[in-house]
Motif scaffolding. Structure first.
Motif, PDB file in Angstrom:
ATOM      1  N   VAL A  98       8.643 -11.221 -37.739  1.00 25.81           N
ATOM      2  CA  VAL A  98       7.850 -11.548 -36.545  1.00 25.81           C
ATOM      3  C   VAL A  98       8.687 -11.411 -35.265  1.00 25.81           C
ATOM      4  N   GLY A  99      10.018 -11.551 -35.435  1.00 22.70           N
ATOM      5  CA  GLY A  99      10.903 -11.378 -34.283  1.00 22.70           C
ATOM      6  C   GLY A  99      10.785  -9.989 -33.653  1.00 22.70           C
ATOM      7  N   THR A 100      10.295  -9.020 -34.420  1.00 22.22           N
ATOM      8  CA  THR A 100      10.155  -7.655 -33.890  1.00 22.22           C
ATOM      9  C   THR A 100       8.770  -7.445 -33.253  1.00 22.22           C
ATOM     10  N   TYR A 101       7.890  -8.438 -33.359  1.00 22.06           N
ATOM     11  CA  TYR A 101       6.528  -8.303 -32.821  1.00 22.06           C
ATOM     12  C   TYR A 101       6.550  -8.420 -31.289  1.00 22.06           C
ATOM     13  N   SER A 102       5.640  -7.704 -30.650  1.00 22.42           N
ATOM     14  CA  SER A 102       5.442  -7.883 -29.203  1.00 22.42           C
ATOM     15  C   SER A 102       4.674  -9.189 -28.976  1.00 22.42           C
ATOM     16  N   ARG A 103       4.599  -9.619 -27.722  1.00 19.16           N
ATOM     17  CA  ARG A 103       3.838 -10.828 -27.371  1.00 19.16           C
ATOM     18  C   ARG A 103       2.390 -10.694 -27.861  1.00 19.16           C
ATOM     19  N   GLY A 104       1.817  -9.523 -27.636  1.00 13.73           N
ATOM     20  CA  GLY A 104       0.428  -9.284 -28.044  1.00 13.73           C
ATOM     21  C   GLY A 104       0.245  -9.356 -29.556  1.00 13.73           C
ATOM     22  N   MET A 105       1.224  -8.810 -30.302  1.00 16.45           N
ATOM     23  CA  MET A 105       1.126  -8.844 -31.770  1.00 16.45           C
ATOM     24  C   MET A 105       1.228 -10.282 -32.282  1.00 16.45           C
ATOM     25  N   LYS A 106       2.082 -11.075 -31.650  1.00 20.65           N
ATOM     26  CA  LYS A 106       2.178 -12.495 -32.050  1.00 20.65           C
ATOM     27  C   LYS A 106       0.851 -13.205 -31.770  1.00 20.65           C
ATOM     28  N   GLN A 107       0.259 -12.842 -30.646  1.00 19.38           N
ATOM     29  CA  GLN A 107      -1.029 -13.426 -30.281  1.00 19.38           C
ATOM     30  C   GLN A 107      -2.083 -13.076 -31.352  1.00 19.38           C
ATOM     31  N   MET A 108      -2.057 -11.825 -31.811  1.00 20.17           N
ATOM     32  CA  MET A 108      -2.988 -11.375 -32.854  1.00 20.17           C
ATOM     33  C   MET A 108      -2.754 -12.140 -34.157  1.00 20.17           C
ATOM     34  N   LEU A 109      -1.470 -12.334 -34.497  1.00 20.18           N
ATOM     35  CA  LEU A 109      -1.154 -13.075 -35.723  1.00 20.18           C
ATOM     36  C   LEU A 109      -1.701 -14.504 -35.624  1.00 20.18           C
ATOM     37  N   ALA A 110      -1.525 -15.126 -34.467  1.00 12.72           N
ATOM     38  CA  ALA A 110      -2.038 -16.489 -34.271  1.00 12.72           C
ATOM     39  C   ALA A 110      -3.558 -16.504 -34.441  1.00 12.72           C
ATOM     40  N   LEU A 111      -4.187 -15.461 -33.950  1.00 11.09           N
ATOM     41  CA  LEU A 111      -5.645 -15.359 -34.046  1.00 11.09           C
ATOM     42  C   LEU A 111      -6.103 -15.184 -35.500  1.00 11.09           C
ATOM     43  N   VAL A 112      -5.421 -14.294 -36.220  1.00  8.95           N
ATOM     44  CA  VAL A 112      -5.747 -14.085 -37.637  1.00  8.95           C
ATOM     45  C   VAL A 112      -5.577 -15.399 -38.397  1.00  8.95           C
ATOM     46  N   MET A 113      -4.470 -16.107 -38.132  1.00  7.31           N
ATOM     47  CA  MET A 113      -4.225 -17.373 -38.817  1.00  7.31           C
ATOM     48  C   MET A 113      -5.336 -18.382 -38.512  1.00  7.31           C
ATOM     49  N   ALA A 114      -5.763 -18.428 -37.260  1.00 10.40           N
ATOM     50  CA  ALA A 114      -6.749 -19.438 -36.847  1.00 10.40           C
ATOM     51  C   ALA A 114      -8.084 -19.263 -37.568  1.00 10.40           C
ATOM     52  N   PHE A 115      -8.420 -18.007 -37.923  1.00 12.20           N
ATOM     53  CA  PHE A 115      -9.715 -17.769 -38.574  1.00 12.20           C
ATOM     54  C   PHE A 115      -9.603 -17.587 -40.088  1.00 12.20           C
ATOM     55  N   SER A 116      -8.368 -17.535 -40.603  1.00 11.82           N
ATOM     56  CA  SER A 116      -8.169 -17.102 -41.995  1.00 11.82           C
ATOM     57  C   SER A 116      -8.711 -18.088 -43.023  1.00 11.82           C
ATOM     58  N   HIS A 117      -8.760 -19.367 -42.689  1.00  5.04           N
ATOM     59  CA  HIS A 117      -9.243 -20.353 -43.678  1.00  5.04           C
ATOM     60  C   HIS A 117     -10.717 -20.692 -43.450  1.00  5.04           C
ATOM     61  N   GLU A 118     -11.425 -19.800 -42.737  1.00  3.63           N
ATOM     62  CA  GLU A 118     -12.865 -19.940 -42.488  1.00  3.63           C
ATOM     63  C   GLU A 118     -13.244 -21.299 -41.897  1.00  3.63           C
ATOM     64  N   PRO A 119     -12.640 -21.644 -40.765  1.00  2.00           N
ATOM     65  CA  PRO A 119     -12.959 -22.921 -40.137  1.00  2.00           C
ATOM     66  C   PRO A 119     -14.364 -22.900 -39.520  1.00  2.00           C
ATOM     67  N   ASP A 120     -14.909 -24.088 -39.295  1.00  3.75           N
ATOM     68  CA  ASP A 120     -16.223 -24.201 -38.640  1.00  3.75           C
ATOM     69  C   ASP A 120     -16.064 -24.184 -37.121  1.00  3.75           C
ATOM     70  N   LEU A 121     -14.869 -24.568 -36.664  1.00  4.09           N
ATOM     71  CA  LEU A 121     -14.577 -24.616 -35.217  1.00  4.09           C
ATOM     72  C   LEU A 121     -13.224 -23.964 -34.976  1.00  4.09           C
ATOM     73  N   VAL A 122     -13.135 -23.127 -33.941  1.00  2.00           N
ATOM     74  CA  VAL A 122     -11.831 -22.582 -33.548  1.00  2.00           C
ATOM     75  C   VAL A 122     -11.606 -22.901 -32.070  1.00  2.00           C
TER      76      VAL A 122
END
Ligand code: ATP
Length: 226
Positions: free
Chosen positions: A129-153
């Motif tokens: 992840v240290g090689t990721y750009s700011r935008g890529m880290k942002q995308m990873l955070a987004l994927v993580m936030a939705f990955s467990h199928e939450p009802d609220l994000v």
């Protein structure tokens, strides 16, 4: 309609700084709620209280009827995804391992859901992840936030650091999740993106909620509000 988030008379003081003054609003099930305000308005302060990461000076913020900083909030936590405004990943660890670890913590993710998220937001999961750009880290955070199928994000300025194309993808993605019934709290300082993504908007200025309205009425006043 059921309220997913209920914020009542929220006040937060940091010493002499009054970051939030008597803020009240509800976020309804299935809506995208835009939380719009310039830098320093108090958006992150509100979100941290909602997420149970900070205590209010007075007032309350309930998620699915529970104040998350109190014991007993853990049952609700698995129903919530969170994209923080600032995140620190261990730079030496690959994106894939971080995602796997997160899914274990969250009680499991469906492979199909993760695959679909990574199709929308492709990431070099084998790279540190240290090689990721700011935008890529942002995308990873987004994927993580939705990955467990939450009802609220709950998303704290999720398009920061993204180019216009990626920004558009995030906004379209949020709308598609709302169509599936996910409730989204979306903070931003950009009027145009809140207009595009949200059903209703709370407008925060210097810790005060100065307007709470449908996006259609905000559109009519566009240009005069922020
Ligand atoms: P930004 O987009 O810049 O993050 P914001 O709308 O999220 O802005 P907050 O970060 O919530 O705003 O900050 C609201 C106010 O509270 C600001 O005046 C900020 O300086 C102050 N503040 C926030 N956190 C703290 C803290 N831990 N200690 C002291 N003051 C703080």
């Amino acid at each position: 309609m059921e309220s997913v988030i209920e914020v009542e008379r929220l006040v937060k003081r940091y010493g002499s700084v009054e970051a939030l003054r008597d803020v009240s609003f509800s976020v309804l099930s299935g809506e995208v709620f835009g939380y719009l305000g310039p830098n320093g308005a108090g958006k992150t302060t509100t979100i941290r209280i909602i997420m149970g990461l900070s205590r209010p000076t007075s007032g309350s913020a309930r998620v699915f009827g529970v104040e998350l900083y109190k014991p007993g909030g853990s049952g609700v936590r698995s129903r919530v995804g969170y994209v923080p405004g600032v995140f620190e990943f261990y730079g030496g660890v690959s994106g894939g391992r971080i995602l796997d670890y997160w899914c274990q913590l969250a009680g499991g993710c469906s492979r199909g859901v993760v695959r679909e998220l990574l199709e929308a937001f492709p990431l070099p999961l084998e790279s540190a992840v240290g090689t990721y750009s700011r935008g890529m880290k942002q995308m990873l955070a987004l994927v993580m936030a939705f990955s467990h199928e939450p009802d609220l994000v709950v998303m704290d300025e999720p398009t920061t650091g993204l180019d216009p194309l990626a920004r558009g993808r995030v906004l379209d993605f949020v709308r598609s999740k709302a169509r599936e019934g996910v409730t989204v709290f979306f903070s931003s300082h950009v009027l145009s993106e809140v207009q595009r993504v949200a059903d209703r908007v709370g407008l925060l200025r210097s810790g005060v909620l100065v307007a709470l309205e449908d996006v259609s009425s905000l559109l009519r006043k566009s240009g005069k509000v922020v």
